[in-house]
Design a protein around this motif. Structure first.
Motif, PDB file in Angstrom:
ATOM      1  N   TRP A 108     -11.196   8.918  -8.428  1.00  0.00           N
ATOM      2  CA  TRP A 108      -9.813   9.314  -8.757  1.00  0.00           C
ATOM      3  C   TRP A 108      -9.759   9.805 -10.215  1.00  0.00           C
ATOM      4  O   TRP A 108      -9.200  10.843 -10.522  1.00  0.00           O
ATOM      5  N   VAL A 147      -0.269   4.720   7.134  1.00  0.00           N
ATOM      6  CA  VAL A 147       0.496   4.557   5.900  1.00  0.00           C
ATOM      7  C   VAL A 147       0.090   5.616   4.884  1.00  0.00           C
ATOM      8  O   VAL A 147       0.934   6.236   4.240  1.00  0.00           O
ATOM      9  N   TYR A 148      -1.207   5.834   4.802  1.00  0.00           N
ATOM     10  CA  TYR A 148      -1.698   6.821   3.838  1.00  0.00           C
ATOM     11  C   TYR A 148      -1.116   8.193   4.154  1.00  0.00           C
ATOM     12  O   TYR A 148      -0.662   8.914   3.282  1.00  0.00           O
ATOM     13  N   LEU A 155       0.829  -1.191   0.000  1.00  0.00           N
ATOM     14  CA  LEU A 155       0.000   0.000   0.000  1.00  0.00           C
ATOM     15  C   LEU A 155       0.869   1.248   0.000  1.00  0.00           C
ATOM     16  O   LEU A 155       0.635   2.198  -0.763  1.00  0.00           O
ATOM     17  N   PHE A 156       1.909   1.214   0.828  1.00  0.00           N
ATOM     18  CA  PHE A 156       2.811   2.357   0.944  1.00  0.00           C
ATOM     19  C   PHE A 156       3.466   2.650  -0.403  1.00  0.00           C
ATOM     20  O   PHE A 156       3.426   3.779  -0.907  1.00  0.00           O
ATOM     21  N   THR A 195       1.894   6.642  -6.833  1.00  0.00           N
ATOM     22  CA  THR A 195       0.795   7.352  -7.487  1.00  0.00           C
ATOM     23  C   THR A 195       0.718   8.824  -7.101  1.00  0.00           C
ATOM     24  O   THR A 195       0.217   9.627  -7.884  1.00  0.00           O
ATOM     25  N   PHE A 235       2.523   1.712  -3.328  1.00  0.00           N
ATOM     26  CA  PHE A 235       1.512   2.118  -4.307  1.00  0.00           C
ATOM     27  C   PHE A 235       1.189   3.603  -4.163  1.00  0.00           C
ATOM     28  O   PHE A 235       1.153   4.351  -5.134  1.00  0.00           O
ATOM     29  N   LEU A 236       0.990   4.027  -2.904  1.00  0.00           N
ATOM     30  CA  LEU A 236       0.625   5.417  -2.671  1.00  0.00           C
ATOM     31  C   LEU A 236       1.764   6.351  -3.042  1.00  0.00           C
ATOM     32  O   LEU A 236       1.536   7.406  -3.641  1.00  0.00           O
ATOM     33  N   VAL A 237       2.972   5.941  -2.701  1.00  0.00           N
ATOM     34  CA  VAL A 237       4.116   6.785  -3.045  1.00  0.00           C
ATOM     35  C   VAL A 237       4.210   6.941  -4.551  1.00  0.00           C
ATOM     36  O   VAL A 237       4.365   8.042  -5.084  1.00  0.00           O
ATOM     37  N   SER A 256       1.630   8.930   5.822  1.00  0.00           N
ATOM     38  CA  SER A 256       3.078   9.055   5.684  1.00  0.00           C
ATOM     39  C   SER A 256       3.531   8.891   4.230  1.00  0.00           C
ATOM     40  O   SER A 256       4.548   9.440   3.831  1.00  0.00           O
ATOM     41  N   ALA A 257       2.764   8.109   3.444  1.00  0.00           N
ATOM     42  CA  ALA A 257       3.216   7.832   2.084  1.00  0.00           C
ATOM     43  C   ALA A 257       2.902   8.979   1.135  1.00  0.00           C
ATOM     44  O   ALA A 257       3.658   9.236   0.212  1.00  0.00           O
ATOM     45  N   THR A 258       1.775   9.637   1.378  1.00  0.00           N
ATOM     46  CA  THR A 258       1.361  10.704   0.458  1.00  0.00           C
ATOM     47  C   THR A 258       1.983  12.028   0.898  1.00  0.00           C
ATOM     48  O   THR A 258       2.533  12.125   2.000  1.00  0.00           O
TER      49      THR A 258
END
Lengths: 566, 229
Positions: free
Chosen positions: B217, B19-20, A537-538, A544, A540-542, B22-24
């Motif tokens: 999206w 995760v959302y 998930l991480f 995108t 993927f999010l990074v 920190s990742a974005t």
């Protein structure tokens, strides 16, 4: 400049108050008792007792192990498994290895058929066909004797078959048949009984109840009238103290005594029909322990009273339909014995009952007292026991254990036996021996009342009565006292301590919680799956969200940074 | 072992939110404040919803599915949309782009929902010895809910904040918003009205929320293009 700082300050304060609230909530929630087992059942522990310091019964109460069934592979180590075993699956090898030879076991949960449940007394003539019923009873009697007479170092519990337990057992069997016995790593069911270490009962008491029906004094003191004693022992002993209701031994005797007291109280309430005998009624305790209570009770009498007793009739196990036996300790040629037996057999003939006479000498040097009347005989009081049993039971045998439930007691047999004893007593009291009169004839106001017998039999069959676990003011003892006081006078209780030979331990009824548990491996696997999910998930999010053009460089940056740092 | 299971379920339930974040780019622009404010708004909305439910709904003795009651419940469910509208438009945010704003709002919203609805049962239930799939499914449900909240926030920001969007897309945006907003009612209908089992319901939720997330999206991306062009 001041404004943002104030805002930040405010935010921090808000967070801090938030944290304290959250902490408080956590503390509150942590206090919530966790009791959400898939199944919770009442279980009855195997009795734990010592005879003169020698341990018997199950010595442990608490249980916390995985469940197994009878399908375990032979020779496997069961010291961390609770074996759930229905009575019908019990086999010789298992009994020999695990009960008599004492192989280690995590625990044993024995499932009894519903017909042995004390609350089952409504469904008389139940659903199981009679030959199977008799077989079960025989099996249970054997098992009970073996359990009582061996010392077992793991917890043993009894429970009754029901749907929940059946499904659990079916699941476990499926597991076992597939060759995957339940352990901490493969999951399955966990059985838990939380119970403190059983403690010794400090000076367990026995309570005797006595009452009088005074005869009509011709002149002078009523004490000069001869006395006839009617005695029954009311307590029980069995493998599970919580289930020892003893419908036949000696519930039927107690019922008989109460009904005889009721019948004669009718007669004695009228001066014209009051006999020239005092009637003494005694409900004694300590029956399974060599009639300890009877002995104490008799010792408490003064010499004059003891000598005034003409004879005593002890009632024992009147609920079987196989005829009755009169057990005596004096030779049959003795005049009193002859008179008692002839009185009974005359009436028995009229009622179509079979009555036999059995003579068993007392061995004074032997401490074993097999019949209640032997306590009388030891004090030179003539006495006889009327019983459905033909042979003298051994110690702790036929004392109203697991198998002795309402299902196996014939109400009609109790009614007949009561009529037999009452009729022969009445003929003796009113001097009508050998005459064919029917004092307690059916359909008269003096007839034996079957519904009275039924209701008392029901109460006795639902009340476990192992003497050490009955307190002095137990409701059941109070009920017996009150019932006797309704019919006879001078009812009083006598409390005493059981002789030092026996020691008992508490914790007889517990709750068993059955949890379906997952294995540690499952949780490890789950953690792995979740970890990879979050990593995916991480990434993927990074990919995108942070720049569509240089996906690969973003993806590579963290390791290169690490390399630099190193 | 039971603590282990609890941590597993907690990771599944709350991990994706972290995760959302920190990742974005949310973490780079420090949008935590927005998320927290949204969470507070969510709390207020939940309170209002509770009051409405308690006022207008009859207490049913049975577990039966009553259409009129469910309709009322669905209507009350739209209070969520009002709360989200408030969070998106009325809250004074620090100067963050619309692009990040809706993500922060959706994230805060979903996180507050998870904490409020799932934390307590998880703490009480998953620590017990008894094993059930329930808490794992509940964690999956939290994931689906995160996607739904983000989609709804995205669609909301398209509806209320973006002025120059392509005319042809407007009906589609509104239709999608309605579908996403009614999703809780649909799942509750599946659960109680059609008596679906929990695994099936959760599967359905995951599938639909994934679809809706992809659709919104694409819509968001489609609206982005003309402005950037």
């Amino acid at each position: 400049m001041a404004n943002p700082r104030n805002a930040a300050e405010g935010r921090r304060q808000m967070f801090e108050s938030f944290y304290s609230v959250i902490a408080l909530v956590f503390i509150l929630v942590a206090c919530v008792e966790l009791c959400d087992a898939s199944t919770v059942v009442d279980v009855y522990r195997l009795i734990q007792y010592d005879i003169s310091g020698v341990p018997f019964g199950s010595r442990v109460a608490s249980l916390n192990h995985h469940a197994g069934s009878s399908l375990f592979a032979p020779g496997s180590d069961l010291s961390r498994t609770v074996v759930i075993l229905p009575l019908r699956e019990l086999n010789e090898t298992f009994i020999r290895e695990y009960i008599e030879q004492g192989k280690p076991l995590g625990g044993l949960l024995l499932l009894l058929p519903r017909i042995f449940h004390p609350e089952n007394s409504e469904t008389v003539g139940g659903y199981v066909d009679s030959s199977e019923k008799v077989n079960m009873k025989k099996l249970l009697v054997d098992l009970e004797q073996k359990l009582i007479h061996s010392s077992i170092h793991y917890p043993v519990y009894f429970a009754f078959e029901d749907e929940d337990l059946d499904t659990v057992l079916a699941d476990i069997k499926k597991n076992d048949a597939a060759g995957q016995p339940a352990t901490a790593t493969t999951g399955g069911y966990k059985l838990i009984v939380t119970s403190p270490t059983p403690k010794k009962l400090v000076s367990p008491t026995i309570t005797n109840i006595q009452g009088w029906l005074p005869g009509l004094k011709a002149d002078g003191d009523s004490n000069q009238l001869p006395t006839i004693a009617i005695v029954a022992s009311y307590d029980t002993f069995g493998a599970a103290p919580g289930l020892s209701v003893g419908s036949d031994s000696n519930g039927s005797g107690v019922v008989g005594l109460l009904e005889i007291a009721r019948l004669f109280s009718n007669l004695y309430s009228n001066p014209h029909t009051r006999g020239k005998y005092n009637l003494l009624f005694g409900l004694t305790s300590g029956g399974p322990y060599n009639y300890n209570g009877t002995q104490k009770w008799l010792r408490s009498f003064d010499q004059r009273l003891r000598e005034s007793i003409d004879y005593a009739i002890c009632l024992n196990s009147l609920g079987s339909e196989n005829g009755l036996w009169v057990h005596v300790s004096k030779p049959p040629e003795n005049a009193y014995v002859k008179q008692i037996f002839e009185g009974l057999s005359d009436v028995a003939e009229e009622l179509g009952l079979k009555v036999g006479l059995k003579h068993k000498k007392i061995n004074v040097s032997n401490s074993r007292v097999a019949w209640e009347h032997e306590q009388f005989s030891r004090l030179r009081v003539t006495a006889a026991t009327v019983s459905g049993l033909s042979v003298a039971p051994n110690l702790l045998e036929n004392t109203g254990g697991l198998s002795d439930t309402r299902e196996f007691v014939s109400e009609a047999a109790v009614v007949q036996s009561v009529k037999l004893v009452a009729e022969s007593l009445a003929r003796h009291i009113y001097g009508q021996q050998g005459k064919k009169i029917d004092i307690f004839a059916d359909n008269t106001s003096l007839a034996v009342n079957p519904s009275y017998i039924r209701s008392w039999l029901h109460l006795l069959s639902t009340t476990p009565r192992v003497a050490p676990f009955l307190s002095k003011d137990n409701p059941f003892i109070m009920a017996l006292k009150k019932e006797l006081a309704d019919h006879v006078v001078e009812v009083n209780l006598q409390h005493d301590v059981i002789d030092g030979m026996f020691t008992f331990y508490d914790s007889t009824v517990n709750t068993l919680q059955i949890y379906q548990v997952a294995s540690v491996t499952f949780d490890l696997l789950l953690l792995l799956v979740l970890g990879s999910y979050l990593i995916t998930l991480f990434s993927f999010l990074v990919i995108t969200t942070r720049g569509v053009d240089d996906l690969i460089s973003l993806f590579r940056r963290p390791p290169s940074r690490k390399a630099k740092a190193a | 072992m039971t603590m282990f299971h609890f941590f597993n379920c907690a990771i599944l339930t709350f991990g994706p939110h972290a995760v959302y974040y920190s990742a974005t780019p949310l973490s780079e622009y420090d949008t935590l404040g927005t998320s927290v404010k949204t969470a507070v708004v969510y709390l207020g909305t939940a309170l209002v919803k509770l009051v409405c439910l308690a006022t207008f709904l009859k207490v049913s003795e049975s577990d039966n599915f009553d259409p009129s009651q469910e309709l009322l419940k669905a209507l009350i469910g739209f209070i969520d949309v009002a709360g989200l509208y408030f969070a998106l438009t009325q809250l004074t945010h620090r100067n963050i782009s619309q692009n990040h704003k809706f993500q922060a709002v959706g994230l805060g919203w979903a996180f507050a929902d998870s904490v409020l609805h799932r934390l307590a049962p998880l703490w009480v239930g998953a620590r017990g010895l008894e094993f059930t799939w329930e808490y794992i499914l509940q964690g999956l449900e939290a994931n689906a809910n995160l996607m739904l909240s983000l989609s709804l926030a995205a669609l909301g920001s398209l509806m209320w904040l973006r002025k120059n969007k392509p005319k042809t897309l407007i009906p589609i945006i509104y239709a999608c918003a309605v579908i996403v907003a009614t999703m809780p009612s649909i799942t509750s209908y599946l659960r109680w009205g059609l008596k679906w089992h929990l695994p099936e319901v959760v599967g359905f939720q995951l599938l639909t929320s994934l679809t809706m997330a992809l659709v919104s999206w694409q819509l968001f991306a489609a609206c982005q293009k003309p402005s950037s062009a």
